[in-house]
Design an enzyme around this catalytic site. Structure first.
Site, PDB file in Angstrom:
ATOM      1  N   SER A  53       0.863  -1.636   0.407  1.00  0.00           N
ATOM      2  CA  SER A  53      -0.328  -0.094   0.057  1.00  0.00           C
ATOM      3  C   SER A  53       1.024   1.153  -0.150  1.00  0.00           C
ATOM      4  O   SER A  53       1.615   1.323  -0.892  1.00  0.00           O
ATOM      5  CB  SER A  53      -0.702  -0.250   1.147  1.00  0.00           C
ATOM      6  N   GLU A  57      -9.379  -4.732  -4.879  1.00  0.00           N
ATOM      7  CA  GLU A  57      -8.457  -4.351  -4.219  1.00  0.00           C
ATOM      8  C   GLU A  57      -9.816  -3.073  -3.226  1.00  0.00           C
ATOM      9  O   GLU A  57      -9.666  -2.901  -2.397  1.00  0.00           O
ATOM     10  CB  GLU A  57      -7.489  -3.038  -4.815  1.00  0.00           C
ATOM     11  N   HIS A  77      -7.792  -5.473  -0.663  1.00  0.00           N
ATOM     12  CA  HIS A  77      -6.635  -4.289  -0.359  1.00  0.00           C
ATOM     13  C   HIS A  77      -6.304  -4.844   1.284  1.00  0.00           C
ATOM     14  O   HIS A  77      -7.435  -5.120   2.158  1.00  0.00           O
ATOM     15  CB  HIS A  77      -7.279  -3.032  -0.283  1.00  0.00           C
TER      16      HIS A  77
END
Length: 442
Positions: free
Chosen positions: A186, A309, A369
């Site tokens: 990330s 995600e 994610h």
């Protein structure tokens, strides 16, 4: 166990995975005006430093994801203390063994996170012969607000300083300073992508892994100045490093709601973080377009995203969550992969797609994610990742999947080869890895 470093001796602990040395400072404590300066060398210490307890963490807000327990990802939040520019070292043995080194940079939207998060337990890496280093860095206003009189991207400068520490010191912990892989997820992955375009990073690492980051995630200076102006107005001070140096970290956290929802679109740029964070890298050129300036040409790259995600931010499949994931991570990952392949001749660029679907949130979270992290760290069987609020949901993880995914990361760190050809995109999911031709490659 006691290890002698240039700054002083540090004591660690031994467990079933090897040895662990915690809270080792790689730079001086960022206090007062030092919060807005480049990281300075640590002055060192006398005697033996206790490396058996975790360090303080960078000042940060609490983030809420509703029914989903994200504590394993964000860690304990802000644990006050001055010396949080620190790192943990997990090693099979501090014996000068010359093992591959992996340096992990955590995510958290540039405002939260630390190496104390439970997801970053490096026991499996040490078990498999890797020295793992996990890094803390400045966040939010001290780390990324663009201020007159302060160097930009101070959080990135912290990661660079940590890599310099690794280069100079990791041999004492059994690692090979010439075989370093830096990897992040990330925001941490976006920082790793920026390192590939940073001249000062040359020679500090041989390989890089970008997990759900973006090569096009930086704010332009014009966008950054909008955030700076809003922060200065909320604090009632001039937008300078000198003015901000007199303000407490508590007040910085207090103005964060005033910075949420800023319109950062300009005539030439969209908001690369889609309103999720007002903080991030500030660069005149996106990292994917500046790889020739940094070490990218000589670095092996493993890069990829999860297939859903955006579901972390909106798990409703009827919404535009998947489009959000593409905006935040997919497009910038593809652009970084293509740029690296062009500059490196295509022989050292490996792309993956992670597709295992978590059953959390009544099955709607999917391959969102962060879902790959328990598999990368080979801890997907931990009970605190399962249940009604756990990241992986009530169902057990598929047998052997975490071991397979983890082995890809370890193999890449050892040799630069994740186990597939560089001209395919490999899917990592519930079954054995499979490959598909990468579009546009011959």
């Amino acid at each position: 166990m006691i290890v002698e470093t240039r700054a002083g001796a540090v004591r660690g602990v031994r467990d079933d995975s090897g040895e662990l040395y915690r809270a080792i400072p790689y730079a001086a404590a960022p206090v007062g005006a030092g919060r807005f300066a480049a990281p300075a060398p640590h002055p060192g210490w006398s005697g033996v430093r206790d490396g058996t307890q975790p360090s303080p963490t960078a000042p940060q807000p609490v983030r809420d994801f509703g029914r989903l327990d994200m504590t394993p990802y964000f860690g304990p939040g802000w644990v006050p203390g001055e010396e949080y520019l620190s790192l943990d070292v997990r090693t099979p043995s501090a014996d000068g063994g010359g093992r591959p080194v992996m340096v992990f940079v955590h995510g958290g939207g540039f405002v939260t996170g630390s190496n104390r998060a439970a997801l970053y337990d490096g026991g499996a890496f040490a078990r498999d012969g890797v020295v793992l280093v996990t890094v803390n860095y400045r966040l939010g206003v001290p780390g990324f607000l663009d201020l007159r009189g302060a160097p930009a991207n101070r959080g990135l400068l912290d990661v660079l300083a940590a890599l310099g520490w690794v280069r100079a010191t990791i041999a004492a912990f059994g690692g090979d300073p010439d075989n370093v892989t830096v990897f992040g997820q990330s925001a941490g992955a976006t920082l790793v992508g920026a390192l590939l375009a940073t001249p000062e990073a040359k020679g500090l690492f041989r390989r890089a892994i970008v997990q759900s980051g973006s090569g096009t995630g930086a704010f332009t200076p014009e966008q950054a100045q909008r955030v700076t102006a809003a922060a200065a107005a909320a604090l009632g001070v001039e937008p300078t490093a000198d003015a901000f140096a007199a303000i407490s970290d508590e007040r910085f956290l207090g103005i964060l709601p005033a910075l949420a929802g800023l319109d950062l679109r300009t005539r030439t740029a969209t908001d690369p973080l889609a309103g999720l964070s007002p903080f991030g890298l500030v660069l005149p050129v996106q990292p994917a377009d500046a790889l020739a300036d940094g070490p990218a040409r000589d670095v092996d790259l493993l890069i990829g995203t999860n297939t859903e995600e955006g579901r972390l931010y909106d798990p409703d499949p009827a919404t535009a969550a998947d489009a959000l994931g593409e905006t935040l991570f997919g497009a910038g990952t593809a652009r970084m992969a293509q740029a690296h392949a062009q500059i490196s001749g295509g022989r050292r660029t490996y792309v993956y797609s992670f597709g295992y679907r978590s059953t959390a949130l009544d099955g709607q979270l999917g391959a969102a994610h962060t879902v790959e992290l328990p598999f990368v760290f080979d801890i997907a069987d931990k009970p605190w990742l399962h249940g009604a609020t756990g990241l992986l949901g009530p169902d057990p993880a598929p047998a052997g999947l975490a071991a397979r995914v983890h082995s890809v990361w370890v193999s890449f760190a050892n040799t630069g080869d994740p186990g597939w050809a560089s001209d395919v995109v490999t899917t990592l999911g519930a079954g054995p890895a499979s490959g598909a031709a990468r579009p546009g490659r011959s």
